[in-house]
Design a protein around this motif. Structure first.
Motif, PDB file in Angstrom:
ATOM      1  N   ARG A   1      51.940  28.951  14.821  1.00 47.00           N
ATOM      2  CA  ARG A   1      53.241  29.592  14.631  1.00 47.00           C
ATOM      3  C   ARG A   1      53.411  30.152  13.220  1.00 47.00           C
ATOM      4  O   ARG A   1      53.890  31.273  13.044  1.00 47.00           O
ATOM      5  CB  ARG A   1      54.353  28.598  14.963  1.00 47.00           C
ATOM      6  CG  ARG A   1      55.756  29.196  14.937  1.00 47.00           C
ATOM      7  CD  ARG A   1      56.750  28.183  15.444  1.00 47.00           C
ATOM      8  NE  ARG A   1      56.473  27.810  16.833  1.00 47.00           N
ATOM      9  CZ  ARG A   1      56.594  26.568  17.322  1.00 47.00           C
ATOM     10  NH1 ARG A   1      56.958  25.575  16.514  1.00 47.00           N
ATOM     11  NH2 ARG A   1      56.339  26.329  18.591  1.00 47.00           N
TER      12      ARG A   1
ATOM     13  N   THR B   1      48.513  18.352  15.994  1.00 43.17           N
ATOM     14  CA  THR B   1      49.231  18.736  17.200  1.00 43.17           C
ATOM     15  C   THR B   1      48.273  19.009  18.357  1.00 43.17           C
ATOM     16  O   THR B   1      47.099  19.325  18.149  1.00 43.17           O
ATOM     17  CB  THR B   1      50.089  19.997  16.943  1.00 43.17           C
ATOM     18  OG1 THR B   1      50.845  20.301  18.116  1.00 43.17           O
ATOM     19  CG2 THR B   1      49.221  21.201  16.594  1.00 43.17           C
TER      20      THR B   1
ATOM     21  N   ARG C   1      44.660  21.238  15.268  1.00 41.49           N
ATOM     22  CA  ARG C   1      44.979  21.176  16.698  1.00 41.49           C
ATOM     23  C   ARG C   1      43.763  20.717  17.485  1.00 41.49           C
ATOM     24  O   ARG C   1      42.642  21.157  17.223  1.00 41.49           O
ATOM     25  CB  ARG C   1      45.429  22.554  17.197  1.00 41.49           C
ATOM     26  CG  ARG C   1      45.967  22.517  18.626  1.00 41.49           C
ATOM     27  CD  ARG C   1      44.965  23.036  19.639  1.00 41.49           C
ATOM     28  NE  ARG C   1      45.491  22.926  21.008  1.00 41.49           N
ATOM     29  CZ  ARG C   1      44.993  23.555  22.047  1.00 41.49           C
ATOM     30  NH1 ARG C   1      43.942  24.363  21.902  1.00 41.49           N
ATOM     31  NH2 ARG C   1      45.503  23.379  23.252  1.00 41.49           N
TER      32      ARG C   1
ATOM     33  N   ASP D   1      49.562  21.221  20.652  1.00 36.69           N
ATOM     34  CA  ASP D   1      50.162  22.483  21.084  1.00 36.69           C
ATOM     35  C   ASP D   1      49.571  23.656  20.309  1.00 36.69           C
ATOM     36  O   ASP D   1      49.777  23.775  19.095  1.00 36.69           O
ATOM     37  CB  ASP D   1      51.675  22.411  20.879  1.00 36.69           C
ATOM     38  CG  ASP D   1      52.420  23.561  21.517  1.00 36.69           C
ATOM     39  OD1 ASP D   1      51.900  24.688  21.515  1.00 36.69           O
ATOM     40  OD2 ASP D   1      53.546  23.337  22.004  1.00 36.69           O
TER      41      ASP D   1
ATOM     42  N   GLU E   1      50.350  26.851  20.489  1.00 38.17           N
ATOM     43  CA  GLU E   1      51.394  27.762  20.000  1.00 38.17           C
ATOM     44  C   GLU E   1      52.034  27.223  18.726  1.00 38.17           C
ATOM     45  O   GLU E   1      52.256  27.958  17.762  1.00 38.17           O
ATOM     46  CB  GLU E   1      52.461  27.961  21.083  1.00 38.17           C
ATOM     47  CG  GLU E   1      53.547  28.952  20.690  1.00 38.17           C
ATOM     48  CD  GLU E   1      54.572  29.163  21.779  1.00 38.17           C
ATOM     49  OE1 GLU E   1      55.618  29.762  21.479  1.00 38.17           O
ATOM     50  OE2 GLU E   1      54.334  28.727  22.926  1.00 38.17           O
ATOM     51  N   GLU E   2      52.316  25.928  18.722  1.00 42.44           N
ATOM     52  CA  GLU E   2      52.876  25.302  17.523  1.00 42.44           C
ATOM     53  C   GLU E   2      51.891  25.393  16.363  1.00 42.44           C
ATOM     54  O   GLU E   2      52.278  25.630  15.214  1.00 42.44           O
ATOM     55  CB  GLU E   2      53.209  23.837  17.806  1.00 42.44           C
ATOM     56  CG  GLU E   2      53.690  23.051  16.591  1.00 42.44           C
ATOM     57  CD  GLU E   2      53.766  21.553  16.841  1.00 42.44           C
ATOM     58  OE1 GLU E   2      53.841  20.801  15.857  1.00 42.44           O
ATOM     59  OE2 GLU E   2      53.732  21.140  18.025  1.00 42.44           O
TER      60      GLU E   2
END
Length: 439
Positions: free
Chosen positions: A80, A72, A36, A74, A76-77
């Motif tokens: 996860r 990513t 990320r 994101d 949160e993604e």
């Protein structure tokens, strides 16, 4: 026979020189990795199959592991399904010299809902004591069950993939056996001893290693200055000195000093850490001062040789802080370009991989696509980065392109006698100058 280690679901925060290499290497070891980053252009490039940083071997490693690598924007993604989160974000210096941990804390804050995590691992270079603070922050966020560990990186830009997969050691700072074993399992397939210790000691190892390497570089450059004053040859001095098994030859090459994202930042951070603890650390202060002076000395010597730099055209050969990377952070070339411009010189720059830069001092220089273009009608040239292109260049032909060939070799890349025979006045660091013979 050793049983294969289980594959883990790993998330890496940061897709820079440390995080992207770590993510790709963990995928190579068989883990499922999500990387990320907060820079959209960087993640877009990775999704398009392009590697946004120059690091030998990294593109091939990513391409080979596309099934296990995901990218990513994101947070949160990213977490996860993660079991282990690695923090690999920048910790740049603040005005005080202390490390700026704002990006680290942003990652920790992004984990507050990730109660399913097994461990958070710090790979970013942080001050000693950061682990204690992170542990308290995790506890306060309801993540007391999540393990914490320090796993500092020792990868050098230009050979980071090799250093990760075949390191001298794996340093693991862990305050319980469970997370220590987890880190060992994550590195299964890497043939290196695991040095397991408490978190504070692991944090100190990284700062100590970089400060000691920086010290060797600055000490060598101090001896080089003394060699220039006495007529000794630094290359002969360091070669014989380095044959002593107690000392070794590494990091004893005279030159323009250290740069990059680690040594300057980490030496200042360690000095700030010492100051905050009430210790002045004069030795490290001297190391930093010597390094700050080194690129300026090169400009002063070139100015003396030319009788001034005003109106002169100087070719600056190499821009990145070292070969094998496109990293311009703390590059000595930046100081050199600034000083040349301040002295009134016209500066042409060449580098095979450095990015296009539109800020000062680079906005006031001319970027050349090839070596010959940089040298055409130049009064002098200065080698700032020891790219192999320069070692292999046809310097006989290059001499015909320059007005009266004067070359300052800031990396002691070339042979002085050979350059004199080719018609150069050749200056280097810690070696007697050689001047072309009058026709």
């Amino acid at each position: 026979m050793n049983q294969p280690s289980p594959a883990y679901r790993v998330t890496v925060f940061g897709a820079g020189y440390i995080g992207l290499v770590a993510g790709a290497c963990f995928a190579e070891l068989g883990h499922s990795v999500t990387v990320r980053d907060i820079q959209p252009e960087r993640i877009a490039a990775l999704h398009a199959g392009s590697v946004p940083i120059y690091e030998p071997g990294l593109a091939a490693l990513i391409a080979r592991n596309t099934a296990r690598l995901h990218f990513t924007l994101d947070a949160e993604e990213a977490v996860r399904d993660a079991e282990v989160v690695f923090v690999c974000v920048d910790t740049p210096p603040m005005a005080s010299g202390d490390a700026d941990l704002s990006r680290v804390w942003a990652v920790i804050e992004a984990l507050t809902e990730a109660t399913h995590l097994t461990a958070v691992v710090m790979k970013s270079t942080v001050p000693v004591g950061t682990g204690t603070r992170v542990r308290k922050a995790l506890d306060a966020s309801g993540l007391a069950h999540v393990h914490y560990a320090s796993n500092p990186e020792f990868t050098a830009e230009g050979r980071a993939v090799e250093d990760f997969l075949r390191p001298d050691r794996i340093v693991i700072g862990a305050d319980d056996d469970t997370v220590a074993k987890l880190l060992v399992d994550l590195h299964h397939g890497v043939d290196a001893p695991a040095e397991i210790m408490d978190v504070a000691s692991a944090e100190m190892v990284k700062l100590t290693a970089n400060a000691l390497l920086a010290t060797k570089i600055s000490f060598t450059n101090e001896i080089a200055a003394l060699c220039e004053a006495t007529g000794a040859d630094i290359t002969k001095v360091t070669r014989a000195t380095g044959m002593d098994h107690r000392l070794g030859p590494h990091f004893m090459q005279a030159g323009l000093g250290y740069g990059g994202s680690c040594f300057p930042k980490d030496s200042r951070a360690l000095r700030a850490l010492a100051s905050n603890a009430g210790h002045t650390f004069p030795l490290l202060s001297a190391v930093i001062d010597v390094n700050d002076l080194q690129p300026r000395r090169s400009v002063k010597r070139l100015a003396h040789e030319l009788g001034g730099l005003a109106g002169r055209t100087v070719a600056l050969l190499g821009m990145t802080f070292k070969p094998g990377t496109d990293d311009m952070r703390e590059a000595p070339s930046t100081v050199i370009a600034s000083r040349l411009l301040a002295e009134g010189a016209h500066v042409r720059c060449w580098d095979p991989v450095a990015p296009d830069l539109h800020h000062e001092p680079w906005a006031s220089t001319d970027r050349c696509a090839d070596l010959h273009g940089a040298l055409a009608d130049a009064d002098a040239a200065l080698i700032a980065t020891e790219w192999p292109h320069l070692r292999e260049a046809d310097w006989r032909h290059c001499a015909t392109l320059m007005r009266a060939p004067v070359l300052f070799d800031g990396r002691n890349l070339l042979d002085p006698d050979h350059m004199r025979d080719l018609g150069y006045t050749y200056l280097s660091v810690g070696r007697p100058p050689v001047r072309r013979q009058a026709p």
